[in-house]
Design a protein around this motif. Structure first.
Motif, PDB file in Angstrom:
ATOM      1  N   ARG A  64       0.845  -1.196   0.000  1.00 12.45           N
ATOM      2  CA  ARG A  64       0.000   0.000   0.000  1.00 12.45           C
ATOM      3  C   ARG A  64       0.877   1.242   0.000  1.00 12.45           C
ATOM      4  O   ARG A  64       0.605   2.210  -0.714  1.00 12.45           O
ATOM      5  N   ARG A 146      -7.601   2.668   0.084  1.00  8.66           N
ATOM      6  CA  ARG A 146      -8.649   2.890   1.087  1.00  8.66           C
ATOM      7  C   ARG A 146      -8.498   1.980   2.300  1.00  8.66           C
ATOM      8  O   ARG A 146      -9.133   2.213   3.325  1.00  8.66           O
ATOM      9  N   TRP A 147      -7.694   0.961   2.191  1.00  7.59           N
ATOM     10  CA  TRP A 147      -7.551  -0.027   3.260  1.00  7.59           C
ATOM     11  C   TRP A 147      -7.056   0.647   4.536  1.00  7.59           C
ATOM     12  O   TRP A 147      -6.092   1.414   4.531  1.00  7.59           O
ATOM     13  N   ASP A 148      -7.700   0.335   5.651  1.00  5.84           N
ATOM     14  CA  ASP A 148      -7.379   0.981   6.926  1.00  5.84           C
ATOM     15  C   ASP A 148      -6.571   0.102   7.866  1.00  5.84           C
ATOM     16  O   ASP A 148      -6.365   0.461   9.018  1.00  5.84           O
ATOM     17  N   GLY A 149      -6.137  -1.063   7.407  1.00  6.49           N
ATOM     18  CA  GLY A 149      -5.333  -1.946   8.241  1.00  6.49           C
ATOM     19  C   GLY A 149      -6.112  -3.099   8.829  1.00  6.49           C
ATOM     20  O   GLY A 149      -5.561  -3.896   9.578  1.00  6.49           O
ATOM     21  N   TYR A 153     -11.084  -6.328   5.636  1.00  2.55           N
ATOM     22  CA  TYR A 153     -11.132  -5.572   4.380  1.00  2.55           C
ATOM     23  C   TYR A 153     -10.259  -6.204   3.307  1.00  2.55           C
ATOM     24  O   TYR A 153     -10.483  -5.986   2.115  1.00  2.55           O
TER      25      TYR A 153
END
Length: 179
Positions: A64, A146-149, A153
């Motif tokens: 990312r 957009r991945w938040d960790g 997801y």
């Protein structure tokens, strides 16, 4: 957080009143012990699962960051290959310094052994097919940014296996020991 102990306590308190006045081997104290052991087991299993999921989260975060450096544009296969090589070799420097610091004739430290195993596993996976999010697909790049960790997801992303020779194969998430 598991709540079976709280529920069991509440039921016993409703029935008896004061829980502190239980006999050591009474049915209610045995119910409380079983509920406590059940909660402990759930916590232990959850932490083991999180620990097993951590390498994929670290890997997705690494790629990312690469996508963010590339301003959210899809990468060519050659660029992805070079980033995979950099990821595989990220522990080489630390491993070499640990090896140099060790006196001759001394056994390897635990950290050195762990790094050796990790490096060998990464290199083997690179030969057979390195598992990573698809960085050549524009839609997947948007999802990766957009991945938040969160682990949950990661299943929305497209994943691929890229071999050292350059062949790309689609893969499913999560991997089931296919490396």
């Amino acid at each position: 957080m598991p709540k079976s102990l709280e529920k069991t306590r509440k039921k016993i308190a409703k029935k008896k009143g004061n829980i502190t006045a239980l006999h050591e081997n009474s049915r209610d104290s045995q119910r409380l012990r079983r509920a406590q052991m059940r909660d402990d087991k759930l916590i232990r299993v959850a932490s083991a699962r999180r620990k097993g999921d951590q390498p994929l989260i670290v890997r997705a975060a690494y790629f990312r960051d690469i996508v963010k450096e590339n301003n959210g544009k899809p990468l060519e296969l050659e660029a992805v290959q070079s980033h995979i090589t950099a990821f595989v070799g990220q522990h080489d420097e630390e491993f070499n310094t640990l090896k140099k610091e060790r006196r001759p004739g001394r056994p390897a430290s635990t950290r050195e052994d762990l790094l050796r195993i990790k490096i060998a596993a990464d290199e083997k996976e690179h030969e057979t097919g390195f598992y990573l999010p698809d960085l050549t697909d524009a839609d997947n790049i948007v999802f990766l940014e957009r991945w938040d960790g969160a682990w949950s997801y990661l299943s929305t992303l497209k994943w691929v296996r890229i071999t050292k020779s350059g062949s790309v194969q689609p893969a499913k998430f999560p991997p089931k020991g296919e490396s």
